[in-house]
Design a protein around this motif. Sequence first.
Motif, mmCIF file in Angstrom:
data_model
loop_
_atom_site.group_PDB
_atom_site.id
_atom_site.type_symbol
_atom_site.label_atom_id
_atom_site.label_comp_id
_atom_site.label_asym_id
_atom_site.label_seq_id
_atom_site.Cartn_x
_atom_site.Cartn_y
_atom_site.Cartn_z
ATOM 1 N N ALA A 151 27.822 5.930 -11.566
ATOM 2 C CA ALA A 151 28.127 6.511 -10.410
ATOM 3 C C ALA A 151 28.734 7.912 -10.684
ATOM 4 O O ALA A 151 29.312 8.246 -11.798
ATOM 5 C CB ALA A 151 28.922 5.560 -9.432
ATOM 6 N N LEU A 200 36.362 -4.791 -11.928
ATOM 7 C CA LEU A 200 36.983 -3.500 -11.111
ATOM 8 C C LEU A 200 35.965 -2.420 -11.461
ATOM 9 O O LEU A 200 35.578 -1.719 -10.576
ATOM 10 C CB LEU A 200 38.255 -3.602 -11.412
ATOM 11 N N PHE A 201 35.806 -2.196 -12.721
ATOM 12 C CA PHE A 201 35.167 -0.824 -13.130
ATOM 13 C C PHE A 201 33.796 -0.952 -12.755
ATOM 14 O O PHE A 201 33.312 0.210 -12.471
ATOM 15 C CB PHE A 201 35.496 -0.622 -14.768
ATOM 16 N N LEU A 202 33.206 -2.063 -12.846
ATOM 17 C CA LEU A 202 31.701 -2.115 -12.476
ATOM 18 C C LEU A 202 31.402 -2.021 -11.097
ATOM 19 O O LEU A 202 30.616 -1.316 -10.633
ATOM 20 C CB LEU A 202 31.043 -3.408 -13.252
ATOM 21 N N ASP A 203 32.024 -3.116 -10.290
ATOM 22 C CA ASP A 203 31.698 -3.148 -8.855
ATOM 23 C C ASP A 203 32.904 -2.736 -7.693
ATOM 24 O O ASP A 203 32.359 -2.910 -6.457
ATOM 25 C CB ASP A 203 31.427 -4.732 -8.779
ATOM 26 N N GLY A 204 33.963 -2.617 -8.281
ATOM 27 C CA GLY A 204 35.161 -2.282 -7.178
ATOM 28 C C GLY A 204 35.263 -3.600 -6.351
ATOM 29 O O GLY A 204 34.854 -4.461 -6.700
ATOM 30 N N GLN B 199 37.066 5.801 -5.076
ATOM 31 C CA GLN B 199 35.966 5.221 -5.458
ATOM 32 C C GLN B 199 36.044 4.154 -6.524
ATOM 33 O O GLN B 199 35.012 3.187 -6.329
ATOM 34 C CB GLN B 199 35.095 6.303 -6.017
ATOM 35 N N LEU B 200 36.658 4.181 -7.350
ATOM 36 C CA LEU B 200 36.879 3.237 -8.310
ATOM 37 C C LEU B 200 37.083 1.978 -7.772
ATOM 38 O O LEU B 200 36.427 1.084 -7.849
ATOM 39 C CB LEU B 200 37.764 3.508 -9.314
ATOM 40 N N PHE B 201 38.056 1.706 -6.983
ATOM 41 C CA PHE B 201 38.628 0.538 -6.226
ATOM 42 C C PHE B 201 37.620 -0.065 -5.348
ATOM 43 O O PHE B 201 37.395 -1.451 -5.123
ATOM 44 C CB PHE B 201 40.134 0.746 -5.691
ATOM 45 N N ASP B 203 34.161 0.977 -5.040
ATOM 46 C CA ASP B 203 32.713 0.886 -5.447
ATOM 47 C C ASP B 203 32.457 0.758 -6.706
ATOM 48 O O ASP B 203 31.410 0.254 -7.206
ATOM 49 C CB ASP B 203 31.756 1.986 -4.998
ATOM 50 N N GLY B 204 33.665 0.799 -7.705
ATOM 51 C CA GLY B 204 33.192 0.777 -9.054
ATOM 52 C C GLY B 204 32.517 1.899 -9.709
ATOM 53 O O GLY B 204 32.185 2.908 -9.088
ATOM 54 N N LEU B 205 31.759 1.526 -10.835
ATOM 55 C CA LEU B 205 31.206 2.393 -11.397
ATOM 56 C C LEU B 205 29.442 2.419 -11.429
ATOM 57 O O LEU B 205 28.922 3.147 -11.958
ATOM 58 C CB LEU B 205 31.488 2.632 -12.914
ATOM 59 N N LYS B 206 29.113 1.234 -10.962
ATOM 60 C CA LYS B 206 27.595 1.270 -11.069
ATOM 61 C C LYS B 206 26.888 2.127 -10.014
ATOM 62 O O LYS B 206 27.594 2.415 -8.821
ATOM 63 C CB LYS B 206 27.401 -0.375 -10.295
ATOM 64 N N PRO B 207 25.802 2.736 -10.503
ATOM 65 C CA PRO B 207 25.265 3.493 -9.655
ATOM 66 C C PRO B 207 24.841 3.117 -8.414
ATOM 67 O O PRO B 207 24.293 1.991 -8.326
ATOM 68 C CB PRO B 207 23.801 4.315 -10.383
#
Lengths: 209, 209
Positions: A151, A200-204, B199-201, B203-207
């Motif tokens: 993202a 947390l870091f992947l999906d929030g 955004q992190l909390f 949705d996380g980082l997955k696109p």
Amino acid sequence: MEGSAPRRTRIQQEKRELILEAALEVFSANGFRGSTIDQIAEAAGMSKPNLLYYFRRKEDIHETLMQRLLDTWLAPLRELDDIGDPLTELRSYIRRKLEMARDFPRESRLFANEILQGAPRIKPLLEGELKSLVDEKAAVIKGWMRAGKIARTDPWHLIFSIWATTQHYADFDVQVRAVLGADRGGDGRFEDAARFLEQLFLDGLKPKG
Amino acid sequence: MEGSAPRRTRIQQEKRELILEAALEVFSANGFRGSTIDQIAEAAGMSKPNLLYYFRRKEDIHETLMQRLLDTWLAPLRELDDIGDPLTELRSYIRRKLEMARDFPRESRLFANEILQGAPRIKPLLEGELKSLVDEKAAVIKGWMRAGKIARTDPWHLIFSIWATTQHYADFDVQVRAVLGADRGGDGRFEDAARFLEQLFLDGLKPKG
DNA sequence: CAAATTTTTGACCGGTTGGACAAACGTTAG
DNA sequence: CTAACGTTTGTCCAACCGGTCAAAAATTTG
């Protein structure tokens, strides 16, 4: 450029290591000003004048420690590489950092102490070497975002958040244990943390849906 | 139970406040052992013996500071409430904590210093008052998870991660500024951080798929 | 071995620190 | 004015701390 390394006898090498190990213990627990040469000498099993024979000033010990540790400490970030799947790369960076918090908490606290008090002794390093490395890795992460692999967000703050969440388990260990209590504060807390951080870091936090 | 509060004259109240403000400045920058009574006295604009007339021991100042600050510091978590939308609640908790890091960095560093060094003076508070509060709020969060309002994860580690990421901007301020550099390290860094953390909390980082 | 060199120690020093104390100063009430 | 009370200051002290130094002890070298 560095001055040429002075020749050292076997005893000097061994004793210097002994002192650095003891100093890591003491400095990380009490900070620079809160530590005394006597404490370090005692922890190293020698007398104060003897210690001062190997390091002429208290600051020299601290400086040597810092220089050595910065490399170790930044190794995980250096390994963050453009090859491989971005999400996997980030996940293993987080895991490595958390393992370092678990295995080298004293090193983490030593840095935290220094930075908390304004980093008087390593500010140049932060603005030079550290900034360069982070900028470089931020560029890599930006590439991943441009390619739609992760993202879009701020790479610098992403790195900060990884540092903060992982080092928290070393620097604030007492608090973490106190809050988790006797039952959950044991060795398992690092695995719980690893699971949580990955999610947390992947999906929030948004529910899947 | 507390001992009854001693009667205080107007001057005593004012001077004690002055001293506490000065001590916050000094302690947060240098830690307890790294700070001297002289420094605090000078920052408060009075002589050392005069300061010791209001607080008989250096430790008394520190203790008073700690007790007062714990309430302020935990206020945002206390406000975390079961009414309202869970994701919104968490988002505003994160925002409030980040604002506290921005507006009260000295308080944050004071606690960080204390905990880093093993919390010798406030461990009971951590194991008592703090643990209770966190357990209580963890239960609230668990309720949200059970209701499917937020993703299932570990509430305690979630709270740790919020503490870590927000307080990082106070405790590691020097490092943050150094890495961001002159251009990005200005006042805007807190808004950037707020955007990133949200955004992190959430949705996380997955696109986004 | 003995000489040369390295390591260790005890005694010491000047500066700093937390804190005590009595005397001085200021203020207010009678 | 003066007694009572609260405040401020200068002086002092004992403990501690970083660091020195000369001399003794141990080790290495020839």
